[in-house]
Design a protein around this motif. Structure first.
Motif, PDB file in Angstrom:
ATOM      1  N   VAL A 148     -10.449 -22.512   2.348  1.00  0.00           N
ATOM      2  CA  VAL A 148     -11.691 -21.784   2.081  1.00  0.00           C
ATOM      3  C   VAL A 148     -11.450 -20.313   1.751  1.00  0.00           C
ATOM      4  N   TRP A 149     -10.560 -19.659   2.481  1.00  0.00           N
ATOM      5  CA  TRP A 149     -10.376 -18.208   2.330  1.00  0.00           C
ATOM      6  C   TRP A 149      -9.054 -17.807   1.678  1.00  0.00           C
ATOM      7  N   GLY A 150      -8.144 -18.750   1.437  1.00  0.00           N
ATOM      8  CA  GLY A 150      -6.892 -18.444   0.756  1.00  0.00           C
ATOM      9  C   GLY A 150      -5.921 -17.605   1.578  1.00  0.00           C
ATOM     10  N   VAL A 151      -5.999 -17.718   2.915  1.00  0.00           N
ATOM     11  CA  VAL A 151      -5.105 -16.949   3.785  1.00  0.00           C
ATOM     12  C   VAL A 151      -4.484 -17.860   4.842  1.00  0.00           C
ATOM     13  N   GLU A 152      -3.354 -17.399   5.391  1.00  0.00           N
ATOM     14  CA  GLU A 152      -2.686 -18.108   6.477  1.00  0.00           C
ATOM     15  C   GLU A 152      -2.042 -17.086   7.402  1.00  0.00           C
ATOM     16  N   ASP A 153      -1.445 -17.548   8.461  1.00  0.00           N
ATOM     17  CA  ASP A 153      -0.736 -16.691   9.418  1.00  0.00           C
ATOM     18  C   ASP A 153      -1.604 -15.543   9.933  1.00  0.00           C
ATOM     19  N   LEU A 154      -2.821 -15.847  10.342  1.00  0.00           N
ATOM     20  CA  LEU A 154      -3.700 -14.828  10.912  1.00  0.00           C
ATOM     21  C   LEU A 154      -3.139 -14.415  12.270  1.00  0.00           C
ATOM     22  N   SER A 155      -3.056 -13.108  12.510  1.00  0.00           N
ATOM     23  CA  SER A 155      -2.595 -12.647  13.817  1.00  0.00           C
ATOM     24  C   SER A 155      -3.313 -11.365  14.204  1.00  0.00           C
ATOM     25  N   VAL A 156      -3.482 -11.202  15.505  1.00  0.00           N
ATOM     26  CA  VAL A 156      -4.113 -10.022  16.067  1.00  0.00           C
ATOM     27  C   VAL A 156      -3.184  -9.520  17.167  1.00  0.00           C
ATOM     28  N   LYS A 157      -2.712  -8.278  17.020  1.00  0.00           N
ATOM     29  CA  LYS A 157      -1.750  -7.725  17.970  1.00  0.00           C
ATOM     30  C   LYS A 157      -2.194  -6.361  18.453  1.00  0.00           C
ATOM     31  N   ALA A 158      -1.946  -6.102  19.734  1.00  0.00           N
ATOM     32  CA  ALA A 158      -2.184  -4.774  20.297  1.00  0.00           C
ATOM     33  C   ALA A 158      -0.938  -3.942  19.991  1.00  0.00           C
ATOM     34  N   VAL A 159      -1.132  -2.792  19.348  1.00  0.00           N
ATOM     35  CA  VAL A 159      -0.015  -1.892  19.012  1.00  0.00           C
ATOM     36  C   VAL A 159      -0.344  -0.482  19.499  1.00  0.00           C
ATOM     37  N   GLU A 160       0.634   0.388  19.443  1.00  0.00           N
ATOM     38  CA  GLU A 160       0.448   1.776  19.877  1.00  0.00           C
ATOM     39  C   GLU A 160      -0.099   1.836  21.295  1.00  0.00           C
ATOM     40  N   SER A 161       0.571   1.124  22.208  1.00  0.00           N
ATOM     41  CA  SER A 161       0.197   1.077  23.629  1.00  0.00           C
ATOM     42  C   SER A 161      -1.225   0.565  23.839  1.00  0.00           C
ATOM     43  N   GLY A 162      -1.702  -0.264  22.943  1.00  0.00           N
ATOM     44  CA  GLY A 162      -3.023  -0.863  23.085  1.00  0.00           C
ATOM     45  C   GLY A 162      -4.160  -0.036  22.512  1.00  0.00           C
ATOM     46  N   GLU A 163      -3.877   1.146  21.961  1.00  0.00           N
ATOM     47  CA  GLU A 163      -4.921   1.997  21.381  1.00  0.00           C
ATOM     48  C   GLU A 163      -5.404   1.476  20.027  1.00  0.00           C
ATOM     49  N   ILE A 164      -4.584   0.632  19.398  1.00  0.00           N
ATOM     50  CA  ILE A 164      -4.914   0.076  18.081  1.00  0.00           C
ATOM     51  C   ILE A 164      -4.728  -1.438  18.174  1.00  0.00           C
ATOM     52  N   ILE A 165      -5.640  -2.176  17.541  1.00  0.00           N
ATOM     53  CA  ILE A 165      -5.510  -3.627  17.411  1.00  0.00           C
ATOM     54  C   ILE A 165      -5.298  -3.901  15.926  1.00  0.00           C
ATOM     55  N   ARG A 166      -4.165  -4.525  15.608  1.00  0.00           N
ATOM     56  CA  ARG A 166      -3.799  -4.779  14.204  1.00  0.00           C
ATOM     57  C   ARG A 166      -4.084  -6.236  13.858  1.00  0.00           C
ATOM     58  N   PHE A 167      -4.917  -6.436  12.843  1.00  0.00           N
ATOM     59  CA  PHE A 167      -5.218  -7.773  12.321  1.00  0.00           C
ATOM     60  C   PHE A 167      -4.448  -7.920  11.020  1.00  0.00           C
ATOM     61  N   SER A 168      -3.662  -8.974  10.900  1.00  0.00           N
ATOM     62  CA  SER A 168      -2.890  -9.181   9.673  1.00  0.00           C
ATOM     63  C   SER A 168      -3.022 -10.626   9.205  1.00  0.00           C
ATOM     64  N   TRP A 169      -2.763 -10.820   7.912  1.00  0.00           N
ATOM     65  CA  TRP A 169      -2.873 -12.144   7.301  1.00  0.00           C
ATOM     66  C   TRP A 169      -1.962 -12.205   6.091  1.00  0.00           C
ATOM     67  N   HIS A 170      -1.627 -13.426   5.696  1.00  0.00           N
ATOM     68  CA  HIS A 170      -0.781 -13.675   4.524  1.00  0.00           C
ATOM     69  C   HIS A 170      -1.635 -14.376   3.471  1.00  0.00           C
ATOM     70  N   VAL A 171      -1.606 -13.877   2.244  1.00  0.00           N
ATOM     71  CA  VAL A 171      -2.438 -14.413   1.164  1.00  0.00           C
ATOM     72  C   VAL A 171      -1.709 -15.549   0.442  1.00  0.00           C
ATOM     73  N   ILE A 172      -2.413 -16.675   0.297  1.00  0.00           N
ATOM     74  CA  ILE A 172      -1.874 -17.784  -0.487  1.00  0.00           C
ATOM     75  C   ILE A 172      -2.688 -18.028  -1.751  1.00  0.00           C
ATOM     76  N   ASP A 173      -3.930 -17.557  -1.782  1.00  0.00           N
ATOM     77  CA  ASP A 173      -4.789 -17.649  -2.967  1.00  0.00           C
ATOM     78  C   ASP A 173      -5.540 -16.323  -3.096  1.00  0.00           C
ATOM     79  N   ALA A 174      -5.118 -15.498  -4.057  1.00  0.00           N
ATOM     80  CA  ALA A 174      -5.651 -14.140  -4.192  1.00  0.00           C
ATOM     81  C   ALA A 174      -7.156 -14.118  -4.485  1.00  0.00           C
ATOM     82  N   ASP A 175      -7.652 -15.045  -5.283  1.00  0.00           N
ATOM     83  CA  ASP A 175      -9.082 -15.055  -5.622  1.00  0.00           C
ATOM     84  C   ASP A 175      -9.947 -15.315  -4.388  1.00  0.00           C
ATOM     85  N   LYS A 176      -9.525 -16.264  -3.562  1.00  0.00           N
ATOM     86  CA  LYS A 176     -10.300 -16.591  -2.369  1.00  0.00           C
ATOM     87  C   LYS A 176     -10.197 -15.499  -1.303  1.00  0.00           C
ATOM     88  N   ALA A 177      -9.100 -14.751  -1.299  1.00  0.00           N
ATOM     89  CA  ALA A 177      -8.856 -13.748  -0.254  1.00  0.00           C
ATOM     90  C   ALA A 177      -9.456 -12.380  -0.560  1.00  0.00           C
TER      91      ALA A 177
END
Length: 176
Positions: free
Chosen positions: A71-100
């Motif tokens: 549906v969204w053309g992405v995989e490997d969704l992850s959410v990580k606490a970084v910078e001692s927990g002051e920042i939450i980083r959401f990342s994803w890998h694109v497999i279909d650019a149009d859908k993403a």
């Protein structure tokens, strides 16, 4: 309200990390390692078969991974606490650019929501840097990220959260 020195410190640390890792992270290799307890090609057991389970991150179900890919053309969704927990980083890998495209749309305001705690985090906009997210046109085969401000460390590793960007909803993601 966040102290300006704290914002500048967080920004400089985040930017140093981004510059060190590269703004777009290219995926190394097309094949992923064999899942725990499976047999690798050639009949050999994977090295992770004997790894303790307690330290394994919680992953999305197979059906959820398929849904986000189709549906969204992405995989490997992850959410990580970084910078001692002051920042939450959401990342994803694109497999279909149009859908993403929705995930990188500048007009949409992303939010990270912890429904159990009633917390909604937003992507901060810094005076000299701008929004702490990538908003370029997505390309298949590349990974992207955005950072949510977690002042006061209200959201912690192990919490289940949802990421909402326009019509895109990723529910039940566990913060690593």
């Amino acid at each position: 309200m966040i102290n300006r020195k704290v914002i500048l410190k967080i920004t400089s640390m985040l930017l140093a990390g981004v510059l060190a890792s590269g703004i777009l992270i290219l995926r190394a290799g097309a094949q992923s390692p064999a899942p725990v307890g499976t047999t690798a090609p050639g009949g050999k057991h994977s090295a992770a078969a004997g790894a303790p389970f307690r330290n394994q991150p919680v992953r999305l179900t197979r059906r959820a991974r398929e849904y986000y890919g189709v549906v969204w053309g992405v995989e490997d969704l992850s959410v990580k606490a970084v910078e001692s927990g002051e920042i939450i980083r959401f990342s994803w890998h694109v497999i279909d650019a149009d859908k993403a495209k929705t995930l990188n749309d500048k007009k949409l305001e992303p939010a990270l929501i912890d429904p159990e705690k009633g917390v909604k985090l937003v992507v901060p906009s810094l005076e000299k840097v701008g929004l702490l997210r990538q908003s370029s046109t997505p390309e298949a085969g590349k990974s992207y990220w955005m950072a949510f401000s977690n002042a006061g460390r209200r959201v912690k590793p192990g919490d289940r959260v949802s990421v909402v960007i326009g019509q895109f909803h990723a529910n039940g993601l566990v913060i690593e």
